[in-house]
Design a protein around this motif. Structure first.
Motif, PDB file in Angstrom:
ATOM      1  N   ARG A  38     -35.796 -54.432   0.572  1.00 50.77           N
ATOM      2  CA  ARG A  38     -34.399 -54.340   0.181  1.00 50.77           C
ATOM      3  C   ARG A  38     -33.860 -52.922   0.365  1.00 50.77           C
ATOM      4  O   ARG A  38     -34.505 -51.963  -0.045  1.00 50.77           O
ATOM      5  N   PRO A  39     -32.672 -52.794   0.928  1.00 46.72           N
ATOM      6  CA  PRO A  39     -32.069 -51.462   1.083  1.00 46.72           C
ATOM      7  C   PRO A  39     -31.303 -51.021  -0.174  1.00 46.72           C
ATOM      8  O   PRO A  39     -30.637 -49.992  -0.169  1.00 46.72           O
ATOM      9  N   CYS A  40     -31.403 -51.784  -1.256  1.00 44.74           N
ATOM     10  CA  CYS A  40     -30.548 -51.576  -2.420  1.00 44.74           C
ATOM     11  C   CYS A  40     -30.668 -50.185  -3.030  1.00 44.74           C
ATOM     12  O   CYS A  40     -29.658 -49.600  -3.423  1.00 44.74           O
ATOM     13  N   LYS A  41     -31.865 -49.654  -3.111  1.00 40.06           N
ATOM     14  CA  LYS A  41     -32.022 -48.317  -3.698  1.00 40.06           C
ATOM     15  C   LYS A  41     -31.185 -47.297  -2.922  1.00 40.06           C
ATOM     16  O   LYS A  41     -30.451 -46.504  -3.514  1.00 40.06           O
ATOM     17  N   ALA A  42     -31.258 -47.343  -1.613  1.00 40.75           N
ATOM     18  CA  ALA A  42     -30.474 -46.409  -0.789  1.00 40.75           C
ATOM     19  C   ALA A  42     -28.978 -46.676  -0.921  1.00 40.75           C
ATOM     20  O   ALA A  42     -28.176 -45.736  -0.965  1.00 40.75           O
ATOM     21  N   LEU A  43     -28.593 -47.943  -1.028  1.00 37.23           N
ATOM     22  CA  LEU A  43     -27.178 -48.287  -1.158  1.00 37.23           C
ATOM     23  C   LEU A  43     -26.610 -47.784  -2.481  1.00 37.23           C
ATOM     24  O   LEU A  43     -25.477 -47.299  -2.554  1.00 37.23           O
ATOM     25  N   VAL A  44     -27.401 -47.884  -3.526  1.00 36.21           N
ATOM     26  CA  VAL A  44     -27.010 -47.374  -4.844  1.00 36.21           C
ATOM     27  C   VAL A  44     -26.821 -45.861  -4.774  1.00 36.21           C
ATOM     28  O   VAL A  44     -25.827 -45.324  -5.287  1.00 36.21           O
ATOM     29  N   GLY A  45     -27.755 -45.180  -4.139  1.00 32.16           N
ATOM     30  CA  GLY A  45     -27.623 -43.736  -3.969  1.00 32.16           C
ATOM     31  C   GLY A  45     -26.390 -43.377  -3.179  1.00 32.16           C
ATOM     32  O   GLY A  45     -25.656 -42.446  -3.529  1.00 32.16           O
ATOM     33  N   ASP A  46     -26.129 -44.124  -2.101  1.00 28.13           N
ATOM     34  CA  ASP A  46     -24.929 -43.888  -1.298  1.00 28.13           C
ATOM     35  C   ASP A  46     -23.671 -44.076  -2.140  1.00 28.13           C
ATOM     36  O   ASP A  46     -22.758 -43.257  -2.092  1.00 28.13           O
ATOM     37  N   GLY A  47     -23.615 -45.165  -2.898  1.00 26.31           N
ATOM     38  CA  GLY A  47     -22.430 -45.449  -3.706  1.00 26.31           C
ATOM     39  C   GLY A  47     -22.140 -44.346  -4.702  1.00 26.31           C
ATOM     40  O   GLY A  47     -21.001 -43.881  -4.824  1.00 26.31           O
ATOM     41  N   ALA A  48     -23.159 -43.916  -5.425  1.00 24.95           N
ATOM     42  CA  ALA A  48     -22.971 -42.858  -6.425  1.00 24.95           C
ATOM     43  C   ALA A  48     -22.566 -41.549  -5.760  1.00 24.95           C
ATOM     44  O   ALA A  48     -21.669 -40.838  -6.242  1.00 24.95           O
ATOM     45  N   ARG A  49     -23.186 -41.235  -4.635  1.00 26.59           N
ATOM     46  CA  ARG A  49     -22.862 -39.996  -3.927  1.00 26.59           C
ATOM     47  C   ARG A  49     -21.443 -40.025  -3.375  1.00 26.59           C
ATOM     48  O   ARG A  49     -20.702 -39.052  -3.464  1.00 26.59           O
ATOM     49  N   ILE A  50     -21.032 -41.168  -2.827  1.00 22.45           N
ATOM     50  CA  ILE A  50     -19.698 -41.298  -2.240  1.00 22.45           C
ATOM     51  C   ILE A  50     -18.616 -41.131  -3.307  1.00 22.45           C
ATOM     52  O   ILE A  50     -17.653 -40.382  -3.113  1.00 22.45           O
ATOM     53  N   VAL A  51     -18.760 -41.814  -4.430  1.00 21.65           N
ATOM     54  CA  VAL A  51     -17.732 -41.688  -5.467  1.00 21.65           C
ATOM     55  C   VAL A  51     -17.748 -40.289  -6.081  1.00 21.65           C
ATOM     56  O   VAL A  51     -16.691 -39.723  -6.370  1.00 21.65           O
ATOM     57  N   ALA A  52     -18.923 -39.704  -6.247  1.00 22.46           N
ATOM     58  CA  ALA A  52     -18.989 -38.337  -6.777  1.00 22.46           C
ATOM     59  C   ALA A  52     -18.330 -37.345  -5.828  1.00 22.46           C
ATOM     60  O   ALA A  52     -17.565 -36.474  -6.261  1.00 22.46           O
ATOM     61  N   THR A  53     -18.557 -37.489  -4.534  1.00 16.12           N
ATOM     62  CA  THR A  53     -17.944 -36.614  -3.546  1.00 16.12           C
ATOM     63  C   THR A  53     -16.418 -36.708  -3.628  1.00 16.12           C
ATOM     64  O   THR A  53     -15.718 -35.685  -3.614  1.00 16.12           O
ATOM     65  N   ALA A  54     -15.908 -37.922  -3.724  1.00 13.94           N
ATOM     66  CA  ALA A  54     -14.459 -38.121  -3.804  1.00 13.94           C
ATOM     67  C   ALA A  54     -13.885 -37.525  -5.085  1.00 13.94           C
ATOM     68  O   ALA A  54     -12.853 -36.845  -5.063  1.00 13.94           O
ATOM     69  N   LEU A  55     -14.562 -37.745  -6.204  1.00 11.85           N
ATOM     70  CA  LEU A  55     -14.074 -37.221  -7.484  1.00 11.85           C
ATOM     71  C   LEU A  55     -14.140 -35.695  -7.521  1.00 11.85           C
ATOM     72  O   LEU A  55     -13.226 -35.048  -8.042  1.00 11.85           O
ATOM     73  N   LEU A  56     -15.197 -35.144  -6.976  1.00 12.25           N
ATOM     74  CA  LEU A  56     -15.302 -33.700  -6.926  1.00 12.25           C
ATOM     75  C   LEU A  56     -14.212 -33.094  -6.050  1.00 12.25           C
ATOM     76  O   LEU A  56     -13.637 -32.056  -6.386  1.00 12.25           O
ATOM     77  N   ALA A  57     -13.903 -33.746  -4.937  1.00 13.19           N
ATOM     78  CA  ALA A  57     -12.846 -33.249  -4.050  1.00 13.19           C
ATOM     79  C   ALA A  57     -11.486 -33.322  -4.747  1.00 13.19           C
ATOM     80  O   ALA A  57     -10.664 -32.415  -4.606  1.00 13.19           O
ATOM     81  N   GLU A  58     -11.244 -34.397  -5.508  1.00 11.30           N
ATOM     82  CA  GLU A  58      -9.973 -34.540  -6.230  1.00 11.30           C
ATOM     83  C   GLU A  58      -9.813 -33.501  -7.328  1.00 11.30           C
ATOM     84  O   GLU A  58      -8.693 -33.171  -7.689  1.00 11.30           O
ATOM     85  N   SER A  59     -10.922 -33.053  -7.879  1.00 11.41           N
ATOM     86  CA  SER A  59     -10.834 -32.105  -9.008  1.00 11.41           C
ATOM     87  C   SER A  59     -10.680 -30.656  -8.547  1.00 11.41           C
ATOM     88  O   SER A  59     -10.464 -29.782  -9.369  1.00 11.41           O
ATOM     89  N   GLN A  60     -10.757 -30.427  -7.243  1.00 16.42           N
ATOM     90  CA  GLN A  60     -10.586 -29.067  -6.715  1.00 16.42           C
ATOM     91  C   GLN A  60      -9.117 -28.688  -6.749  1.00 16.42           C
ATOM     92  O   GLN A  60      -8.269 -29.509  -6.425  1.00 16.42           O
ATOM     93  N   PRO A  61      -8.825 -27.433  -7.124  1.00 16.61           N
ATOM     94  CA  PRO A  61      -7.408 -27.005  -7.179  1.00 16.61           C
ATOM     95  C   PRO A  61      -6.777 -26.919  -5.806  1.00 16.61           C
ATOM     96  O   PRO A  61      -7.365 -26.848  -4.813  1.00 16.61           O
TER      97      PRO A  61
END
Length: 162
Positions: free
Chosen positions: A139-162
């Protein structure tokens, strides 16, 4: 702009989600739980909120649980709560569509059965498979979970930049 400021880099959340998945949490739970503390959610509440979304929504093999988890995190961090807030709603839906596009760009789909290369459509047996070494290998699920968390974190971090 994100209402909740993340305390770590995107890789941290990806690794945390993968570790949670390996503990036995479903894909959606693993992603949401990686952010639960910063979102003000207890482990129990976050796990219950996301519990229905594993296996592509209750093993229906529809939208990947990791993607549903990403959307939950985005909603908690920067969603809208006023039902009349049309511009906020549109902005949030644009954010969700971008997260889906980013996940699809990396993984070719946001649909569980396609990600798992399953031939049948529709619900699979409601009983989850045992989490054995063979399960994790096929199952690729472990990698997909990591991708999902990383993708949303990247987006949220970018939004929080001034």
């Amino acid at each position: 702009m994100a209402h909740i400021h993340l305390q770590h880099d995107a890789a941290y959340y990806g690794e945390k989600a993968e570790a949670l998945f390996e503990e036995g949490y479903n894909c959606s739970q693993a992603v949401l739980l990686a952010f639960a503390e910063e979102c003000g959610l207890s482990t129990a509440v976050a796990a219950r909120i996301a519990s229905s979304f594993g296996g592509g929504m209750g093993r229906l093999r529809e939208v990947c649980g990791a993607v549903s988890g990403m959307f939950m995190v985005a909603g908690i961090c920067c969603g809208y709560d006023d039902p009349k807030a049309q511009s906020e709603k549109a902005g949030h839906y644009a954010r969700i569509q971008q997260l889906a596009a980013d996940f699809k760009s990396e993984n070719c789909s946001i649909i569980c059965r396609e990600l798992l290369n399953l031939q049948q459509s529709g619900a699979s047996a409601p009983t989850p498979e045992a989490r054995t070494a063979a399960y994790y290998q096929k199952r690729p699920c472990k990698a997909l979970v990591g991708d999902g968390a990383r993708i949303v974190a990247t987006a949220l971090l970018a939004e929080s930049q001034p």
